[in-house]
Enzyme design. Structure first.
Site, short mmCIF file in Angstrom:
data_model
loop_
_atom_site.label_atom_id
_atom_site.label_comp_id
_atom_site.label_asym_id
_atom_site.label_seq_id
_atom_site.Cartn_x
_atom_site.Cartn_y
_atom_site.Cartn_z
CG ASP A 80 -22.95 49.62 50.70
OD1 ASP A 80 -23.69 50.57 51.04
OD2 ASP A 80 -22.67 49.37 49.52
CE LYS A 81 -30.02 51.12 52.29
NZ LYS A 81 -30.96 51.72 51.27
CG HIS A 82 -28.97 46.44 47.54
ND1 HIS A 82 -28.56 47.15 46.43
CD2 HIS A 82 -30.04 45.70 47.16
CE1 HIS A 82 -29.36 46.85 45.42
NE2 HIS A 82 -30.26 45.98 45.83
CB SER A 83 -32.99 49.88 49.12
OG SER A 83 -34.38 49.87 48.84
CB THR A 120 -29.06 56.25 45.12
OG1 THR A 120 -29.98 55.54 45.96
CG2 THR A 120 -28.17 57.12 45.99
NE ARG A 168 -31.34 38.01 35.74
CZ ARG A 168 -31.22 38.82 36.79
NH1 ARG A 168 -30.08 39.44 37.03
NH2 ARG A 168 -32.23 39.01 37.61
CB SER A 183 -27.82 40.52 39.79
OG SER A 183 -27.67 41.80 39.23
CE LYS A 187 -25.25 45.64 41.00
NZ LYS A 187 -25.81 44.47 40.31
CE LYS A 188 -24.93 47.23 47.61
NZ LYS A 188 -24.66 48.68 47.77
#
Length: 436
Positions: A80-83, A120, A168, A183, A187-188
């Site tokens: 996967d990826k995350h931005s 997204t 937060r 955080s 999730k990842k």
């Protein structure tokens, strides 16, 4: 476990053990920790920070507060990826089907818009019928059969993160690097990944506006993810102008389809997508090196396999079977379109990127409160890249709005957001550096 003792120790700058952190987060998920105690813990971390081992323990504890997906026997590597978010950043929409066509399985858990940045999930919900909240059975089926599925965080994935983030958000502790890191990664990690690529944005359209801050976050994410057992690298990428030539929801879906059709070659967006695809393929071990991976990604595009995977994903998650062939039949269109004209001749030298993102929010394409509905039809398209030579009166963008008044107001703002200079600006790299 006595919550106030853990809070006191962190307040005083002591190092917490993994068992203490795990117990605190487990109690938080069960609502055995009060909001006041959770807020005090977050503030203590904000001021005192966390060591790498503490942050790993926090990410793992939040991961383990809910369901952790397992992909035993999967035929393809799980990646996967995350931005960290930006304006016109629709990379995930194209990246997932590209790397799926190259042999990866991508269970992508994505989010909604946050502040001035687009989400997204909001973009995908421009597509009629697209289900961003499938049950686990359907999610697994789509990942197995198509190779990619882009959905939202379910109630079972990292529930402690949702509770702590909400606290937060109202206690001025969002910016804490350890808390951001835990955080994002909780999730990842809950998605059962084998490898991860992070896109950390830096610039006037990013949450991290300086390279130093972005590198600090990138290093934290990479170290903690690898410490948690997921092979991870990060790219620092430029966000001093919109990445795509559109910002909004339906307009970014149109941009995505144009990209997958090969109409965006030579753009900054193409550079970012191919760079992240290559990193994903190398991290997952299906490419020998970045050059080999880049060639595979470009072949997936030119052969239309990436477009096919996107179409199959959309249909498998409830969207129209012929969406990619007839997007105009399904995407909402704003009733008013208004060109933004250059006030004088010269080069587009700089852009107030964050303000462009906020303009989309003001049009109704984003939220000022979590409960706000989204108007998927509005946005800004036809954005010219910085460095473009324009003549007075030449269009530099198009505003899509629900009324003439909205269109006129936003168009006037967009014209002010760009600096036009007699001198061409220096070229800036899209990918600034790699950390991994």
């Amino acid at each position: 476990m006595i919550p106030q003792e853990i809070i006191r120790r962190k307040r005083d700058g002591e190092i917490l053990g993994a068992e203490e952190i795990s117990a605190f987060i487990a109690a938080l998920a069960k609502e055995e920790i009060t909001e006041g105690q959770a807020a005090a813990f977050a503030m203590a971390v904000f001021f005192r920070g966390m060591s790498r081992n503490e942050t790993v323990a926090l990410a793992l504890a939040m991961r383990d507060s809910g369901t952790v997906l397992k992909w035993d026997g999967a035929a393809r590597p799980i990646a996967d990826k995350h931005s960290t978010g930006g304006v016109g950043d629709n990379v995930s929409l194209m990246l997932a089907p590209i790397v799926a066509a190259c042999g990866l399985a991508v269970p992508m858990i994505s989010g909604r818009g946050l502040g001035h940045t687009g989400g997204t999930l909001d973009k995908l919900q421009s597509i009629p019928g697209y289900n961003v909240s499938p049950d686990e059975t359907l999610f697994r089926k789509v990942v197995d059969e198509v190779g990619c599925a882009i959905i939202g965080q379910t109630s079972d994935l990292a529930p402690a993160d949702r509770r702590l983030y909400a606290i937060r958000d109202v206690t001025a502790t969002v910016e804490s690097v350890p808390l951001i890191t835990a955080s994002i990664l909780s999730k990842k990690l809950a998605a059962g990944l084998g490898s991860l690529v992070l896109d950390v944005k830096v610039g006037n359209g990013a949450f991290m506006d300086s390279r130093e801050k972005a590198e600090e976050l990138a290093r934290s994410l990479v170290e903690v993810a690898n410490g948690a057992g997921v092979k991870t690298a990060a790219l620092l990428t430029d966000m001093n102008e919109p990445l795509a030539d559109a910002a909004g929801n339906a307009v970014e879906i149109v941009n995505c389809l144009d990209f997958l059709a090969g109409l965006k070659t030579g753009t900054r967006l193409e550079t970012a997508v191919i760079a992240q695809a290559a990193e994903m393929l190398v991290q997952a071990g299906v490419a020998l090196d970045l050059a080999d991976a880049e060639e595979s990604a470009r072949l997936a595009l030119s052969s239309s396999e990436a477009m096919e995977h996107f179409a199959r994903m959309v249909h498998a998650l409830g969207g129209p079977a012929d969406f990619c062939e007839r997007p105009d039949s399904y995407l909402q269109k704003a009733p008013v379109r208004l060109r933004v004209h250059a006030p004088h001749s010269g080069y587009l030298a700089s852009c107030q990127t964050r303000e462009l993102g906020l303009a989309v929010v003001e049009l109704g394409g984003g939220r000022t409160r979590p409960s706000d509905p989204i108007d998927h039809s509005v946005g800004i398209s036809d954005l010219l890249p910085l460095g473009t030579r324009v003549e007075e009166g030449e269009p530099i963008a198009t505003v899509h709005a629900k009324s003439e008044d909205d269109a006129a107001r936003i168009a006037a703002g967009v014209a002010r957001f760009y600096e036009i200079s007699e001198q061409a600006p220096a070229a800036r790299p899209v990918v600034i550096s790699r950390i991994g």
